[in-house]
Design a protein around this motif. Structure first.
Motif, PDB file in Angstrom:
ATOM      1  N   GLY A 109       0.827  -1.201   0.000  1.00  0.00           N
ATOM      2  CA  GLY A 109       0.000   0.000   0.000  1.00  0.00           C
ATOM      3  C   GLY A 109       0.859   1.249   0.000  1.00  0.00           C
ATOM      4  O   GLY A 109       1.708   1.442  -0.873  1.00  0.00           O
ATOM      5  N   THR A 110       0.683   2.080   0.995  1.00  0.00           N
ATOM      6  CA  THR A 110       1.449   3.324   1.078  1.00  0.00           C
ATOM      7  C   THR A 110       2.798   3.160   1.792  1.00  0.00           C
ATOM      8  O   THR A 110       3.500   4.146   2.025  1.00  0.00           O
ATOM      9  N   ALA A 111       3.145   1.931   2.136  1.00  0.00           N
ATOM     10  CA  ALA A 111       4.471   1.594   2.675  1.00  0.00           C
ATOM     11  C   ALA A 111       4.740   2.170   4.058  1.00  0.00           C
ATOM     12  O   ALA A 111       5.899   2.274   4.471  1.00  0.00           O
ATOM     13  N   ASP A 112       3.690   2.518   4.807  1.00  0.00           N
ATOM     14  CA  ASP A 112       3.909   2.986   6.184  1.00  0.00           C
ATOM     15  C   ASP A 112       4.604   1.929   7.033  1.00  0.00           C
ATOM     16  O   ASP A 112       5.457   2.240   7.868  1.00  0.00           O
ATOM     17  N   SER A 113       4.220   0.665   6.828  1.00  0.00           N
ATOM     18  CA  SER A 113       4.802  -0.412   7.635  1.00  0.00           C
ATOM     19  C   SER A 113       6.294  -0.542   7.387  1.00  0.00           C
ATOM     20  O   SER A 113       7.091  -0.688   8.324  1.00  0.00           O
ATOM     21  N   SER A 114       6.690  -0.484   6.120  1.00  0.00           N
ATOM     22  CA  SER A 114       8.114  -0.565   5.797  1.00  0.00           C
ATOM     23  C   SER A 114       8.877   0.636   6.335  1.00  0.00           C
ATOM     24  O   SER A 114      10.018   0.512   6.797  1.00  0.00           O
ATOM     25  N   ALA A 115       8.250   1.799   6.288  1.00  0.00           N
ATOM     26  CA  ALA A 115       8.893   2.993   6.835  1.00  0.00           C
ATOM     27  C   ALA A 115       9.129   2.836   8.334  1.00  0.00           C
ATOM     28  O   ALA A 115      10.197   3.206   8.855  1.00  0.00           O
ATOM     29  N   TRP A 116       8.143   2.302   9.039  1.00  0.00           N
ATOM     30  CA  TRP A 116       8.319   2.081  10.473  1.00  0.00           C
ATOM     31  C   TRP A 116       9.440   1.083  10.733  1.00  0.00           C
ATOM     32  O   TRP A 116      10.277   1.291  11.621  1.00  0.00           O
ATOM     33  N   LEU A 117       9.483   0.021   9.950  1.00  0.00           N
ATOM     34  CA  LEU A 117      10.534  -0.977  10.138  1.00  0.00           C
ATOM     35  C   LEU A 117      11.919  -0.370   9.943  1.00  0.00           C
ATOM     36  O   LEU A 117      12.853  -0.679  10.690  1.00  0.00           O
ATOM     37  N   ARG A 118      12.060   0.496   8.976  1.00  0.00           N
ATOM     38  CA  ARG A 118      13.354   1.155   8.764  1.00  0.00           C
ATOM     39  C   ARG A 118      13.709   2.044   9.950  1.00  0.00           C
ATOM     40  O   ARG A 118      14.889   2.165  10.313  1.00  0.00           O
ATOM     41  N   SER A 119      12.696   2.619  10.583  1.00  0.00           N
ATOM     42  CA  SER A 119      12.960   3.490  11.729  1.00  0.00           C
ATOM     43  C   SER A 119      13.458   2.708  12.937  1.00  0.00           C
ATOM     44  O   SER A 119      14.049   3.297  13.853  1.00  0.00           O
ATOM     45  N   VAL A 120      13.208   1.392  12.967  1.00  0.00           N
ATOM     46  CA  VAL A 120      13.676   0.574  14.088  1.00  0.00           C
ATOM     47  C   VAL A 120      14.829  -0.338  13.670  1.00  0.00           C
ATOM     48  O   VAL A 120      15.128  -1.327  14.342  1.00  0.00           O
ATOM     49  N   GLY A 121      15.467  -0.004  12.544  1.00  0.00           N
ATOM     50  CA  GLY A 121      16.730  -0.656  12.207  1.00  0.00           C
ATOM     51  C   GLY A 121      16.689  -1.734  11.159  1.00  0.00           C
ATOM     52  O   GLY A 121      17.724  -2.337  10.855  1.00  0.00           O
ATOM     53  N   ALA A 122      15.540  -2.010  10.573  1.00  0.00           N
ATOM     54  CA  ALA A 122      15.460  -3.017   9.523  1.00  0.00           C
ATOM     55  C   ALA A 122      15.813  -2.413   8.173  1.00  0.00           C
ATOM     56  O   ALA A 122      15.637  -1.218   7.950  1.00  0.00           O
ATOM     57  N   ARG A 123      16.293  -3.239   7.262  1.00  0.00           N
ATOM     58  CA  ARG A 123      16.502  -2.836   5.865  1.00  0.00           C
ATOM     59  C   ARG A 123      15.262  -3.294   5.084  1.00  0.00           C
ATOM     60  O   ARG A 123      15.225  -4.406   4.561  1.00  0.00           O
ATOM     61  N   ALA A 124      14.257  -2.440   5.047  1.00  0.00           N
ATOM     62  CA  ALA A 124      12.953  -2.818   4.509  1.00  0.00           C
ATOM     63  C   ALA A 124      12.751  -2.289   3.102  1.00  0.00           C
ATOM     64  O   ALA A 124      13.124  -1.151   2.790  1.00  0.00           O
ATOM     65  N   VAL A 125      12.119  -3.118   2.266  1.00  0.00           N
ATOM     66  CA  VAL A 125      11.748  -2.781   0.900  1.00  0.00           C
ATOM     67  C   VAL A 125      10.250  -3.011   0.761  1.00  0.00           C
ATOM     68  O   VAL A 125       9.729  -4.042   1.210  1.00  0.00           O
ATOM     69  N   ALA A 126       9.548  -2.067   0.134  1.00  0.00           N
ATOM     70  CA  ALA A 126       8.090  -2.157  -0.017  1.00  0.00           C
ATOM     71  C   ALA A 126       7.716  -2.409  -1.469  1.00  0.00           C
ATOM     72  O   ALA A 126       8.246  -1.755  -2.378  1.00  0.00           O
ATOM     73  N   THR A 127       6.809  -3.359  -1.696  1.00  0.00           N
ATOM     74  CA  THR A 127       6.307  -3.627  -3.044  1.00  0.00           C
ATOM     75  C   THR A 127       4.785  -3.620  -3.028  1.00  0.00           C
ATOM     76  O   THR A 127       4.151  -3.937  -2.021  1.00  0.00           O
ATOM     77  N   ASP A 128       4.212  -3.252  -4.169  1.00  0.00           N
ATOM     78  CA  ASP A 128       2.757  -3.295  -4.318  1.00  0.00           C
ATOM     79  C   ASP A 128       2.425  -3.359  -5.796  1.00  0.00           C
ATOM     80  O   ASP A 128       3.209  -2.898  -6.640  1.00  0.00           O
ATOM     81  N   ILE A 129       1.272  -3.917  -6.111  1.00  0.00           N
ATOM     82  CA  ILE A 129       0.835  -3.991  -7.505  1.00  0.00           C
ATOM     83  C   ILE A 129       0.365  -2.637  -8.016  1.00  0.00           C
ATOM     84  O   ILE A 129       0.287  -2.411  -9.215  1.00  0.00           O
ATOM     85  N   SER A 130       0.065  -1.713  -7.095  1.00  0.00           N
ATOM     86  CA  SER A 130      -0.482  -0.407  -7.446  1.00  0.00           C
ATOM     87  C   SER A 130       0.561   0.695  -7.300  1.00  0.00           C
ATOM     88  O   SER A 130       1.000   1.010  -6.195  1.00  0.00           O
ATOM     89  N   ALA A 131       0.915   1.310  -8.429  1.00  0.00           N
ATOM     90  CA  ALA A 131       1.841   2.447  -8.375  1.00  0.00           C
ATOM     91  C   ALA A 131       1.222   3.623  -7.647  1.00  0.00           C
ATOM     92  O   ALA A 131       1.918   4.360  -6.925  1.00  0.00           O
ATOM     93  N   ALA A 132      -0.085   3.806  -7.788  1.00  0.00           N
ATOM     94  CA  ALA A 132      -0.751   4.935  -7.140  1.00  0.00           C
ATOM     95  C   ALA A 132      -0.688   4.833  -5.627  1.00  0.00           C
ATOM     96  O   ALA A 132      -0.535   5.842  -4.937  1.00  0.00           O
ATOM     97  N   MET A 133      -0.802   3.623  -5.102  1.00  0.00           N
ATOM     98  CA  MET A 133      -0.697   3.453  -3.650  1.00  0.00           C
ATOM     99  C   MET A 133       0.722   3.785  -3.182  1.00  0.00           C
ATOM    100  O   MET A 133       0.914   4.521  -2.204  1.00  0.00           O
TER     101      MET A 133
END
Length: 265
Positions: free
Chosen positions: A75-99
């Motif tokens: 989706g809007t990658a909020d979850s991946s952003a949070w993970l990066r804030s706590v030290g993970a190397r997170a990558v976000a994917t989605d089928i929707s470019a608009a999201m």
């Protein structure tokens, strides 16, 4: 999709490719509305569903600091952003470019984002320690075994795959947060998907039902071991309605199922 574009809605078969096309188009068209309605709940954290179970408390992914983490159906990658804030190397994917384009600003910038189908992940084998999705991808695909196989391919041995979906038992009830949503209206074992079609008769939206047993067998077939099955209870302090999720129903029947699994060595 506007009401005027909706020709019919109900239960009928929908193939894998038409479901994928519909998913991409629907989320592209409805990205702004979804963000406006749910952005406050999702912002700055990883929640597993409308019950607002927060990964910061639940820790279903296990230790994430220093880990390579892939989010599918981000989706809007909020979850991946949070993970990066706590030290993970997170990558976000989605089928929707608009999201993905609606990813909010973060102090360290948005996470890396990539448009792709979860059934064909553009990553090398054994690239990640953890893969997860919170209501992404799986409810909308007709061939979930392809998603599990791709996740198994990109995970390292012993890696964790965690996903949340509408609790399968909810498919036996109307999608209604009020009193009508408390009465069984369909067989739990009827796996015919819910489908909306447009004026041309093309599939414009689809959701696909699998039983709990189906999900467990999918995982086993892809080489995963089920570690936990979490059914979040509705919290007393959440009074708002989110689609078919509501306090009325949430205090009586589960709304979300979270499958926690690990790739066997």
């Amino acid at each position: 999709m506007s009401t005027s574009d909706l020709r019919s809605a109900g239960y009928r078969e929908a193939g894998a490719e038409e479901s994928a096309r519909a998913g991409r188009a629907w989320w592209d068209e409805n990205a702004a509305e979804y963000q406006q309605e749910h952005g406050t709940d999702l912002a700055g954290r990883l929640i597993w569903g409308p019950e607002l179970l927060d990964e910061a408390d639940a820790r279903l992914l296990g230790p994430v600091a220093g880990q390579d983490v892939l989010e599918v159906g981000a989706g809007t990658a909020d979850s991946s952003a949070w993970l990066r804030s706590v030290g993970a190397r997170a990558v976000a994917t989605d089928i929707s470019a608009a999201m993905l384009r609606r990813s909010p600003d973060h102090p360290d910038g948005p996470p890396p984002r990539l448009v792709c189908d979860a059934r064909a992940l553009p990553f090398a084998d054994a690239s990640f320690d953890i893969v997860f999705t919170a209501y992404g991808a799986l409810p909308f695909v007709a061939d979930p075994e392809r998603v599990h196989a791709e996740v198994a391919r990109v995970l390292r041995p012993g890696g964790r795959w965690v996903f949340s979906v509408t609790h399968p038992v909810r498919w036996a009830f109307p999608d209604d947060g009020g009193e009508p949503g408390l009465t069984v209206s369909r067989s739990y074992f009827n796996r015919t998907p819910y489908v909306e079609t447009d004026d041309s008769g093309a599939v414009s939206y689809s959701e696909h039902h699998r039983t709990i047993g189906d999900r467990v067998r999918e995982l086993a077939a892809a080489g995963f071991r089920l570690v936990d099955l979490v059914e979040p209870e509705w919290p007393d302090d959440v009074q708002r309605v989110w689609g078919g999720w509501s306090p009325l129903r949430g205090w009586l029947i589960p709304g979300t199922a979270i499958f926690v699994s690990e790739l066997q060595n």
